[in-house]
Structure formats: structure tokens, C-alpha cells
Design a protein around this motif. Structure first.
Motif, PDB file in Angstrom:
ATOM      1  N   GLY A  81       7.120 -14.981 -14.762  1.00 35.69           N
ATOM      2  CA  GLY A  81       7.136 -16.431 -14.844  1.00 35.69           C
ATOM      3  C   GLY A  81       7.516 -17.138 -13.561  1.00 35.69           C
ATOM      4  O   GLY A  81       7.696 -18.367 -13.559  1.00 35.69           O
ATOM      5  N   THR A  82       7.635 -16.419 -12.450  1.00 34.62           N
ATOM      6  CA  THR A  82       7.991 -17.027 -11.166  1.00 34.62           C
ATOM      7  C   THR A  82       6.728 -17.252 -10.329  1.00 34.62           C
ATOM      8  O   THR A  82       5.613 -16.958 -10.776  1.00 34.62           O
ATOM      9  N   ASP A  83       6.905 -17.722  -9.124  1.00 39.09           N
ATOM     10  CA  ASP A  83       5.762 -17.905  -8.225  1.00 39.09           C
ATOM     11  C   ASP A  83       5.553 -16.708  -7.306  1.00 39.09           C
ATOM     12  O   ASP A  83       4.816 -16.786  -6.325  1.00 39.09           O
ATOM     13  N   TYR A  84       6.210 -15.584  -7.630  1.00 38.75           N
ATOM     14  CA  TYR A  84       6.090 -14.382  -6.807  1.00 38.75           C
ATOM     15  C   TYR A  84       4.904 -13.538  -7.264  1.00 38.75           C
ATOM     16  O   TYR A  84       4.811 -13.161  -8.436  1.00 38.75           O
ATOM     17  N   ASP A  85       3.992 -13.269  -6.331  1.00 37.85           N
ATOM     18  CA  ASP A  85       2.839 -12.410  -6.588  1.00 37.85           C
ATOM     19  C   ASP A  85       2.990 -11.139  -5.755  1.00 37.85           C
ATOM     20  O   ASP A  85       3.331 -11.206  -4.569  1.00 37.85           O
ATOM     21  N   PHE A  86       2.700 -10.008  -6.379  1.00 43.29           N
ATOM     22  CA  PHE A  86       2.758  -8.767  -5.617  1.00 43.29           C
ATOM     23  C   PHE A  86       1.895  -7.710  -6.292  1.00 43.29           C
ATOM     24  O   PHE A  86       1.975  -7.504  -7.516  1.00 43.29           O
ATOM     25  N   THR A  87       1.049  -7.085  -5.496  1.00 41.65           N
ATOM     26  CA  THR A  87       0.198  -6.004  -5.993  1.00 41.65           C
ATOM     27  C   THR A  87       0.421  -4.760  -5.126  1.00 41.65           C
ATOM     28  O   THR A  87       0.831  -4.864  -3.964  1.00 41.65           O
ATOM     29  N   ILE A  88       0.141  -3.603  -5.698  1.00 38.11           N
ATOM     30  CA  ILE A  88       0.281  -2.344  -4.961  1.00 38.11           C
ATOM     31  C   ILE A  88      -0.998  -1.527  -5.131  1.00 38.11           C
ATOM     32  O   ILE A  88      -1.503  -1.376  -6.249  1.00 38.11           O
ATOM     33  N   LYS A  89      -1.512  -1.031  -4.024  1.00 33.99           N
ATOM     34  CA  LYS A  89      -2.696  -0.180  -4.037  1.00 33.99           C
ATOM     35  C   LYS A  89      -2.353   1.176  -3.444  1.00 33.99           C
ATOM     36  O   LYS A  89      -1.439   1.296  -2.622  1.00 33.99           O
ATOM     37  N   ILE A  90      -3.105   2.182  -3.841  1.00 27.85           N
ATOM     38  CA  ILE A  90      -2.925   3.536  -3.299  1.00 27.85           C
ATOM     39  C   ILE A  90      -4.060   3.832  -2.327  1.00 27.85           C
ATOM     40  O   ILE A  90      -5.230   3.600  -2.626  1.00 27.85           O
ATOM     41  N   SER A  91      -3.691   4.335  -1.156  1.00 26.90           N
ATOM     42  CA  SER A  91      -4.670   4.764  -0.170  1.00 26.90           C
ATOM     43  C   SER A  91      -4.499   6.264   0.037  1.00 26.90           C
ATOM     44  O   SER A  91      -3.408   6.726   0.363  1.00 26.90           O
ATOM     45  N   LYS A  92      -5.562   7.017  -0.171  1.00 25.54           N
ATOM     46  CA  LYS A  92      -5.487   8.473  -0.065  1.00 25.54           C
ATOM     47  C   LYS A  92      -5.838   8.926   1.342  1.00 25.54           C
ATOM     48  O   LYS A  92      -6.884   8.559   1.881  1.00 25.54           O
ATOM     49  N   GLY A  93      -4.948   9.726   1.917  1.00 23.25           N
ATOM     50  CA  GLY A  93      -5.191  10.276   3.251  1.00 23.25           C
ATOM     51  C   GLY A  93      -5.818  11.653   3.171  1.00 23.25           C
ATOM     52  O   GLY A  93      -5.778  12.311   2.131  1.00 23.25           O
ATOM     53  N   ALA A  94      -6.370  12.091   4.283  1.00 26.65           N
ATOM     54  CA  ALA A  94      -7.063  13.384   4.323  1.00 26.65           C
ATOM     55  C   ALA A  94      -6.163  14.530   4.737  1.00 26.65           C
ATOM     56  O   ALA A  94      -6.626  15.635   4.973  1.00 26.65           O
ATOM     57  N   GLY A  95      -4.862  14.279   4.855  1.00 32.23           N
ATOM     58  CA  GLY A  95      -3.929  15.348   5.179  1.00 32.23           C
ATOM     59  C   GLY A  95      -3.761  15.608   6.655  1.00 32.23           C
ATOM     60  O   GLY A  95      -3.415  16.713   7.056  1.00 32.23           O
ATOM     61  N   ALA A  96      -3.998  14.593   7.493  1.00 36.05           N
ATOM     62  CA  ALA A  96      -3.795  14.751   8.929  1.00 36.05           C
ATOM     63  C   ALA A  96      -2.330  14.505   9.261  1.00 36.05           C
ATOM     64  O   ALA A  96      -1.781  13.463   8.908  1.00 36.05           O
ATOM     65  N   PHE A  97      -1.708  15.448   9.946  1.00 32.47           N
ATOM     66  CA  PHE A  97      -0.290  15.339  10.270  1.00 32.47           C
ATOM     67  C   PHE A  97       0.000  14.082  11.092  1.00 32.47           C
ATOM     68  O   PHE A  97       1.028  13.425  10.923  1.00 32.47           O
ATOM     69  N   VAL A  98      -0.915  13.718  11.965  1.00 35.52           N
ATOM     70  CA  VAL A  98      -0.699  12.568  12.847  1.00 35.52           C
ATOM     71  C   VAL A  98      -0.610  11.269  12.056  1.00 35.52           C
ATOM     72  O   VAL A  98      -0.041  10.276  12.533  1.00 35.52           O
ATOM     73  N   TYR A 149       0.850  -1.192   0.000  1.00 29.38           N
ATOM     74  CA  TYR A 149       0.000   0.000   0.000  1.00 29.38           C
ATOM     75  C   TYR A 149       0.887   1.243   0.000  1.00 29.38           C
ATOM     76  O   TYR A 149       1.912   1.283   0.688  1.00 29.38           O
ATOM     77  N   ILE A 150       0.463   2.237  -0.754  1.00 30.75           N
ATOM     78  CA  ILE A 150       1.109   3.548  -0.717  1.00 30.75           C
ATOM     79  C   ILE A 150       0.112   4.520  -0.113  1.00 30.75           C
ATOM     80  O   ILE A 150      -0.975   4.723  -0.659  1.00 30.75           O
ATOM     81  N   TYR A 151       0.475   5.104   1.018  1.00 27.40           N
ATOM     82  CA  TYR A 151      -0.407   6.056   1.682  1.00 27.40           C
ATOM     83  C   TYR A 151       0.031   7.464   1.278  1.00 27.40           C
ATOM     84  O   TYR A 151       1.116   7.914   1.641  1.00 27.40           O
ATOM     85  N   VAL A 152      -0.809   8.143   0.509  1.00 23.07           N
ATOM     86  CA  VAL A 152      -0.490   9.478   0.000  1.00 23.07           C
ATOM     87  C   VAL A 152      -1.601  10.438   0.374  1.00 23.07           C
ATOM     88  O   VAL A 152      -2.787  10.115   0.232  1.00 23.07           O
ATOM     89  N   ARG A 153      -1.239  11.610   0.835  1.00 23.23           N
ATOM     90  CA  ARG A 153      -2.261  12.599   1.151  1.00 23.23           C
ATOM     91  C   ARG A 153      -2.957  13.065  -0.131  1.00 23.23           C
ATOM     92  O   ARG A 153      -2.325  13.243  -1.184  1.00 23.23           O
ATOM     93  N   ALA A 154      -4.254  13.236  -0.054  1.00 22.65           N
ATOM     94  CA  ALA A 154      -5.050  13.637  -1.218  1.00 22.65           C
ATOM     95  C   ALA A 154      -4.648  15.012  -1.737  1.00 22.65           C
ATOM     96  O   ALA A 154      -4.992  15.377  -2.860  1.00 22.65           O
ATOM     97  N   GLU A 155      -3.885  15.774  -0.931  1.00 15.61           N
ATOM     98  CA  GLU A 155      -3.417  17.093  -1.359  1.00 15.61           C
ATOM     99  C   GLU A 155      -2.281  16.990  -2.373  1.00 15.61           C
ATOM    100  O   GLU A 155      -1.746  17.994  -2.809  1.00 15.61           O
ATOM    101  N   TYR A 156      -1.883  15.755  -2.715  1.00 19.96           N
ATOM    102  CA  TYR A 156      -0.839  15.510  -3.715  1.00 19.96           C
ATOM    103  C   TYR A 156      -1.453  14.887  -4.975  1.00 19.96           C
ATOM    104  O   TYR A 156      -1.130  13.752  -5.347  1.00 19.96           O
ATOM    105  N   PRO A 157      -2.353  15.585  -5.650  1.00 21.32           N
ATOM    106  CA  PRO A 157      -3.047  14.966  -6.792  1.00 21.32           C
ATOM    107  C   PRO A 157      -2.115  14.554  -7.932  1.00 21.32           C
ATOM    108  O   PRO A 157      -2.340  13.524  -8.577  1.00 21.32           O
ATOM    109  N   LEU A 158      -1.071  15.354  -8.197  1.00 14.07           N
ATOM    110  CA  LEU A 158      -0.163  15.009  -9.285  1.00 14.07           C
ATOM    111  C   LEU A 158       0.632  13.752  -8.945  1.00 14.07           C
ATOM    112  O   LEU A 158       0.825  12.873  -9.797  1.00 14.07           O
ATOM    113  N   ALA A 159       1.088  13.646  -7.709  1.00 13.05           N
ATOM    114  CA  ALA A 159       1.810  12.444  -7.281  1.00 13.05           C
ATOM    115  C   ALA A 159       0.917  11.218  -7.396  1.00 13.05           C
ATOM    116  O   ALA A 159       1.351  10.149  -7.861  1.00 13.05           O
TER     117      ALA A 159
END
Length: 624
Positions: free
Chosen positions: A293-310, A260-270
């Protein structure tokens, strides 16, 4: 779709040849700053003008290009942000600054057709002309490894990433290394997390690798909430595939199949660049099931944050991804044991993952040779504030503050004297003149009471009020507190109130000691790392600038003349001619007197707007 290792190698060779066939290239900086300055309009205008000349214009890297084509590309951030929009012309390496759409015709006519630099668009300083990017002092003193591709390749093209050897490190890790080999290489490199405290990356990966859970996660922290920081954003925008490659290697090493990639929604271009990069990698068979062709599976999803510093804190970040309120939790268990969805999780930031392919490709010993042994490699910093050259820089760990501020940054603006630098954002601390020879690495900064944090550097000159700086950062931290624990929720609020009283003339001498007492309590008892470091700016400014605090609290004066409510505006009776212009212009009627006699300012009514100072033709109105 690439089905095996040989096809990946072949694709890289094909696109490398295609890229080499482009004898001329125009790289338009398409980072957020330059886009805001009109870079995309410049990009479109250059395409129109090139096509108008009859020259083949390649906006995409194809496997079979025209040998005489001019490649025009949307690159990532070049770094010299205050000079944007920026354009680089290759193969000469000419860098054009502050480009406007009306400059495009001359650029095409002279630089592309006639192969001459446009002298009026190149960087000039102190009578010197710097035609090429590498000559400019801002770049000359840097070592760009993680940011190497930013500004040099098309940030939106997997083909260009393959052409320069992209995914070569992943290929090596997948086919030539075991999980233990990968982790050993990262561990021996001494790579430390670039998101804050500098925790050893290899150690973190080892801890996740040892967990018995059948499900593990790789999480990339792209939240980057520090004011003035944009290092991670620039990597996501300018070289997204390198970051993805680092995550894929981490997944391979630790036995994870989902990231997962956690990116703040304030970074629309990124976000848009990452979405495109993930789609391209999936289409090429580099993400998904049975990779190459290997047995390695890997997926990546993007999760958008609301810009909370915490949500820059690990447990708050994973809670946010899960759809819960982003709040930190008590530890243990730690993230490596129970992180995302209560499963073992590798959590590193963008810059850390971007370092991984470099280490796997070049080896741990190569990496350790850069910078100090315990903090090797480079670090990207966002250089901002009262400094000549602002922008994104990358230097070896161990580079001194003096080199960053005066060699790369060009020193202070308008000949002002250096006063302090805030490093590490709201959770960092202030460093002063006595720290200019301090090497920028995790351990040296910790000893000085500061931290690298994510890499924000705010440089301040002699005109800066350090009490106001502390108030600003405490106000930010208090507003961003999640409110879960009392020390942070109530303690930072009380500290902010005290600081607001001091800068408004209501402070007392004992307030300074109260600030230190509160800081000690919050640091000792707050739930998460953000709360524990919330008071650092206040503590460091009191330590190095206590006299300024005392001047505010006791003398009711701001030595830097910044704090509005502590200003005193008065009329010099020796200079006042009694013209009444000041009284007529005052918005609150705080000035009174008789014509041709000295006027007086009612300090209780005066709002210190300064309108009277600007209006006085006799310079009789002064500010203390």
C-alpha cells in the motif's frame, strides 16, 4: 495479496500459529549435496510411510493445519555435508546421518510413532554418541546467524519464512525508517562485503544514494566461482527469502526500483528456489508495484551466467547481465556511479544481503558486538580438503584458524600433520602452521598476505605438494582469464608454463625468481581485481615453502612424492627374487632381467604407474 502492513503482521501470526501446531517435524536436507545423495527419494518415501500409518502429513504449511499433523519439509543445507543425506527430527533435535530410503520405515516407526531416536543413524565419534545436532562438535563451536534457517525451515515456503518473522525487517524499514536511517544503521554496523575484499557496505550504499540518476539498480552477485566454495549457493537454496529481503531493503535505502540476481547456470537448484521465492513474494504483494500500500515499487529478476570466473568481478558481471561478453572495464567510473546499464548500482554478494535483515531487525550495536569491531558479524566458510569434518560452517569474525580446523573441522584425516590452508580461492593465499592463531577477519588476513575472498577453505596435510597446489590454481586462473589485458592473459600463461616445467622435472633455480618477478608485474598492472590477485597462491607458497620449489627445480625431487614425473621407482637387488612378475605386468615394458636374478627398471621408459609396486610379493620395488 497483502495490501498493507497490518495484513503482513497478521499473516505472520497466522503461520506462526500453524507452524507451532505441528508438534512433530521432519526436515530432510534438500541442498545440492544431499539431493545428489538421494534426499528427494528419502523425502518421498517418508511421506508414503507416514500416510500409510494414518497420521496426517503436512507437506505445506497451511493457515489452518491439523493439530496432530507431522510436518515434513525440504530444508536447506544442514552444513555437515560429508554425513549426508541428513534428516533432523523436531522437537527433539535428533540428527540422522547418511540416511538411505530403506531407513525411512524405522525412522517413522521409532522416531515419529514411538518417539525414540534411531541410535544407529546418529553421529558417533571416539566412543561418544551425539543424538542431537547441537551436541555434535561440528555444530557446537559455530555461531549460525546467516545460516540459521538453513536446515530448520522449509526452504521452498514463504509461509514458513513469515512464520519465523520473515520480512519483518523489510516492514520495519519500509514504515518506520527513512532512507538515511536505513543506511546509517548499515553503516554503523560496520558490515563489510562478504564477496571478497570486504568493502564497507554502508559506504557503498551511501555513494549510490547520493547519485542524481533517476534510475538505480540493486545487483546480487551469486556467481561464486571459487573452486570448493558453496556458501552463497547454500543460502540461495536454503533461505532465499532472507536474501530477497536484504535486496529489497537495499533498494528502499538507495532509491532503486529494480534488482537483479546474477547466478551461474551451474546452480539449477538455487535458480529454481529463487524463482519460486520471487513468485511467492510477488503473489503476496511484497514485490511489484505499490508494495504493502505504499509508493515503493521493486522488482527482482534472475540473470543466468555461463560460469565464467571473471564474471565474479563487478564490471564483468554487469556487462554479462547486459548481454555483452563478461569482461572487466577500466575504472573510474566505478560501479556505484555507472554500473548496470551505466546507472548507479549497488553490487553485493548473497551473504552480504542475507546479513541486512538481521542488522535492521536487531540493530547495529547488536551486530557490532559479534566479532572484532572493524570486521564484525559472522562469516560462512566452505571447509574442504584433508580434514575430518568437511562442510558448510559459520563462525564469528575473529575466530582463529586453529579453532576452525581442529575444533570444528576435527583436525587432519588419518592422523596426518597439518601443512597449510588455501583461503580465498584461486585469488587467495596459503597460510601455514605459524598462522594457526591468526584471527579470520579482513584486516588480519590482509596483513598475512591472504584474503577471505568468498570463503573457501581448502585444508592440506603433510602429503600435499605445495608446488602442485600453486600450479593447479594458476592453471585454473589462466583458463578463466577473460584475455582482455596482456598482463593477465600472457603473464598467467607464462607462470603456468614455468610451474608445469618445475613439477615435470624441467625446472631451474632461476625459475623461482622469475615467478616472483612475473607475479609482481601482473599484480601491479592487471586490469581487474581478479588479475591483480591471480599470483597470490604462487607468491604465498614460495614465501612459506621455498625449499619445496628448490627441491623440485634443483634436486628433481618432490618431497611429498606427489608429482608423477619426479617419482623414481627402483628395484632393491637385495630383495628381488627375479620372479619376473613385475616385468610381465609393466604396461610399457620398462622392466627387464633374467629369471632368479635381480631385475632392473629403465627410468627413461617407466611411466611411474605403480603397477609393479603393487604386484611385487617381496616388497622389492620401491618409490623415491
Amino acid at each position: 495479496m497483502l495490501s498493507n502492513r497490518e495484513e503482513l503482521i497478521q499473516a505472520g501470526a497466522i503461520y506462526q500459529k500453524a507452524l507451532g501446531a505441528q508438534k512433530k517435524k521432519i526436515l530432510v536436507c534438500a541442498g545440492t549435496g544431499c539431493v545428489a545423495g538421494g534426499a528427494l527419494e528419502i523425502y518421498d518415501e517418508l511421506i508414503r510411510l507416514i500416510e500409510k500409518t494414518g497420521i496426517s502429513c503436512a507437506v505445506k504449511l497451511e493457515s489452518e493445519p491439523h493439530d496432530d499433523s507431522v510436518g515434513i519439509k525440504k530444508s536447506g543445507c544442514h552444513g555437515f555435508c560429508e554425513m549426508g543425506p541428513l534428516i533432523r527430527i523436531e522437537p527433539q533435535g535428533w540428527l540422522y546421518i547418511k540416511v538411505k530410503p530403506e531407513d525411512c520405515e524405522q525412522i517413522v516407526t521409532e522416531s515419529i510413532v514411538s518417539e525414540r531416536p534411531v541410535d544407529r543413524l546418529v553421529y558417533k565419534k571416539n566412543g561418544e554418541t551425539y543424538s542431537t545436532q547441537e551436541e555434535i562438535p561440528f555444530y557446537k563451536k559455530q555461531t549460525r546467524l546467516v545460516l540459521d534457517h538453513c536446515g530448520h525451515i522449509d526452504a521452498t515456503s514463504i509461509n514458513e519464512y513469515l512464520a519465523i518473522g520473515g520480512y519483518g525487517a523489510f516492514q520495519k524499514a519500509l514504515f518506520d525508517m527513512s532512507q538515511d536511517d536505513i543506511i546509517k544503521e548499515i553503516d554503523q554496523s560496520n558490515l563489510r562485503g562478504r564477496g571478497g575484499a570486504g568493502y564497507p557496505t554502508g559506504r557503498k550504499w551511501t555513494q549510490v544514494r547520493r547519485q542524481q540518476s533517476p534510475i538505480k539498480y540493486i545487483v546480487c552477485n551469486g556467481d561464486e566461482g571459487d573452486p570448493g566454495a558453496f556458501m552463497d549457493r547454500s543460502i540461495m537454496e536454503g533461505d532465499p527469502h532472507r536474501m530477497l529481503e536484504g535486496m529489497m531493503i537495499a533498494g528502499l535505502a538507495c532509491g532503486a526500483s529494480e534488482g537483479y540476481i546474477y547466478v551461474r547456470a551451474e546452480y539449477p537448484l538455487a535458480i529454481s528456489r529463487l524463482e519460486k521465492a520471487i513468485e511467492e513474494a510477488r503473489n503476496y504483494g511484497l514485490l511489484g508495484k505499490a508494495i504493502l500500500g505504499t509508493d515503493y515499487d521493486f522488482t527482482i529478476k534472475i540473470s543466468k551466467g555461463a560460469g565464467a570466473f571473471v564474471c565474479g568481478e563487478g564490471s564483468a558481471l554487469t556487462a554479462s547481465i547486459e548481454g555483452k561478453r563478461g569482461m572487466p572495464r577500466v575504472k573510474p567510473p566505478r560501479t556505484v556511479e555507472q554500473g548496470l546499464f551505466a546507472r548507479p548500482t549497488v553490487l553485493n554478494n548473497v551473504e552480504t544481503f542475507a546479513n541486512v535483515p538481521l542488522i535492521i531487525q536487531n540493530g547495529a550495536q547488536w551486530y557490532k558486538a559479534i566479532g572484532p569491531e572493524k570486521s564484525p558479524g559472522t562469516k560462512a566458510f566452505a571447509l574442504t580438503g584433508n580434514i575430518e569434518n568437511t562442510g558448510l560452517i559459520e563462525v564469528p569474525m575473529g575466530t582463529t584458524l586453529r579453532e576452525v580446523i581442529f575444533d570444528i573441522g576435527g583436525g587432519m584425516r588419518d592422523g596426518a600433520a597439518f601443512k597449510a590452508v588455501q583461503i580465498g580461492g584461486p585469488s587467495g593465499g596459503c597460510l601455514t602452521q605459524e598462522h594457526l592463531e591468526l584471527p579470520l577477519d579482513f584486516d588480519s588476513l590482509k596483513k598475512a598476505g591472504a584474503m577471505i575472498g568468498s570463503g573457501g577453505l581448502v585444508v592440506m596435510d603433510e602429503h600435499t605438494c605445495m608446488v602442485e597446489v600453486a600450479r593447479f590454481f594458476m592453471n585454473f586462473t589462466q583458463n578463466e582469464s577473460c584475455g582482455k589485458c596482456v598482463p593477465c592473459r600472457e603473464g598467467t600463461k607464462r607462470m603456468r608454463e614455468i610451474l608445469e616445467g618445475i613439477v615435470s622435472g624441467q625446472g631451474k633455480l632461476e625459475d623461482i625468481d622469475m615467478l616472483l618477478e612475473l607475479a609482481d608485474t601482473i599484480t601491479s598492472t592487471a586490469l581487474c581485481g581478479l588479475g591483480k590477485s591471480a599470483a597470490f597462491p604462487v607468491v604465498s607458497t614460495i614465501k612459506y615453502f621455498r625449499a619445496e620449489y628448490e627441491a623440485h627445480a634443483v634436486d628433481k625431487k618432490c618431497p611429498s612424492k606427489v608429482c608423477q614425473k619426479l617419482k623414481r621407482i627402483y628395484i632393491d637387488p637385495e630383495l628381488c627374487r627375479g620372479c619376473s612378475k613385475c616385468a610381465r605386468i609393466c604396461p610399457v615394458n620398462a622392466i627387464a632381467g633374467k629369471i632368479k636374478e635381480p631385475f632392473l627398471i629403465n627410468s627413461g621408459t617407466c611411466i611411474k604407474c605403480g603397477a609393479c609396486i603393487e604386484s611385487c610379493a617381496f616388497k622389492a620395488i620401491k618409490e623415491d
